[in-house]
Each structure stands twice: as structure tokens, then as C-alpha cells.
Design an enzyme around this catalytic site. Structure first.
Site, short mmCIF file in Angstrom:
data_model
loop_
_atom_site.label_atom_id
_atom_site.label_comp_id
_atom_site.label_asym_id
_atom_site.label_seq_id
_atom_site.Cartn_x
_atom_site.Cartn_y
_atom_site.Cartn_z
N CYS A 1 0.77 -1.30 -0.34
CA CYS A 1 -0.18 0.13 -0.03
C CYS A 1 0.18 1.16 0.04
CB CYS A 1 -1.07 -0.24 0.89
SG CYS A 1 -1.93 1.50 1.92
N CYS B 1 -0.08 4.18 2.59
CA CYS B 1 0.27 3.21 4.16
C CYS B 1 2.26 3.47 4.26
CB CYS B 1 0.67 1.90 3.92
SG CYS B 1 -1.38 1.25 3.43
#
Length: 111
Positions: free
Chosen positions: A32, A35
Site C-alpha cells: 500500500c 501506508c
């Protein structure tokens, strides 16, 4: 030096539900992009609030039980816990000050 703790399906109840301090949990995954932007911010917060709060990370790929329990559908999702209950949440990458303000709101008021 503080570091975000790794929270798993196995240790979640000990580290989060059983904590007498406010807890910030970052639900994330290796693949991600946003993230990876939030990760260093979470580490800085872990260092800054060492001893005052628990800051941890849950890899949703490795710990699907915990992610499902809290209905995590988008990552990064950051949950704020107090006394084992979710009291606030942030979805997506946000500036450090936003996360710090939400965490500060859960800290005990000192005279």
C-alpha cells in the site's frame, strides 16, 4: 527510543484491549503506497509519545482477524483506542499533526 509495536491477531487483546494507556493502531500492508507514507509518521509519534501512549501497527495481510473485527476496508486506517474501545479513526494518509491532535485528545489531562 520508541518504536511502533507489531500488533498481531494473537497479541491484540493484551496490547490494545488491556492497555491502561491510549492506543494508536495503524492498519497497513506492505503493498500500500499511502501506508508507506504514513509509516514514518507513525514511528515518529511512537517515539514522541513513548510512555504516554501505545503506538502499534497491524499488517492486515498477516492479521486478517483483527482487520475484519474492526471493519477495515481501506488502508491505511488508524484507530484510536481508550480503555479498549475505539474512540476515533482516520482513513487515508494525513499529516502528522492530525494524528497527534487525535492522540493528545485521548491522553489524561495533567495539571
Amino acid at each position: 527510543m520508541g518504536k511502533a509495536v507489531e500488533i498481531t491477531d494473537a497479541n491484540f487483546s493484551d496490547l490494545v484491549a488491556g492497555s491502561d494507556k491510549p492506543v494508536l493502531v495503524d492498519f497497513w500492508a506492505e503493498w500500500c503506497g499511502p501506508c508507506r507514507m504514513v509509516g514514518p509518521v507513525v514511528e515518529k509519534i511512537a517515539e514522541a509519545y513513548e510512555g504516554q501512549a501505545v503506538v502499534g501497527k497491524v499488517d492486515v495481510d498477516m492479521n486478517p482477524e483483527t482487520a475484519m473485527k474492526f471493519g477495515i476496508r481501506s488502508i491505511p486506517t488508524l484507530l484510536f483506542f481508550k480503555n479498549g474501545e475505539v474512540v476515533d479513526r482516520v482513513v487515508g494518509a494525513v499529516p502528522q499533526v492530525v494524528l497527534e491532535d487525535k492522540l493528545k485528545a485521548q491522553l489524561p489531562v495533567t495539571a
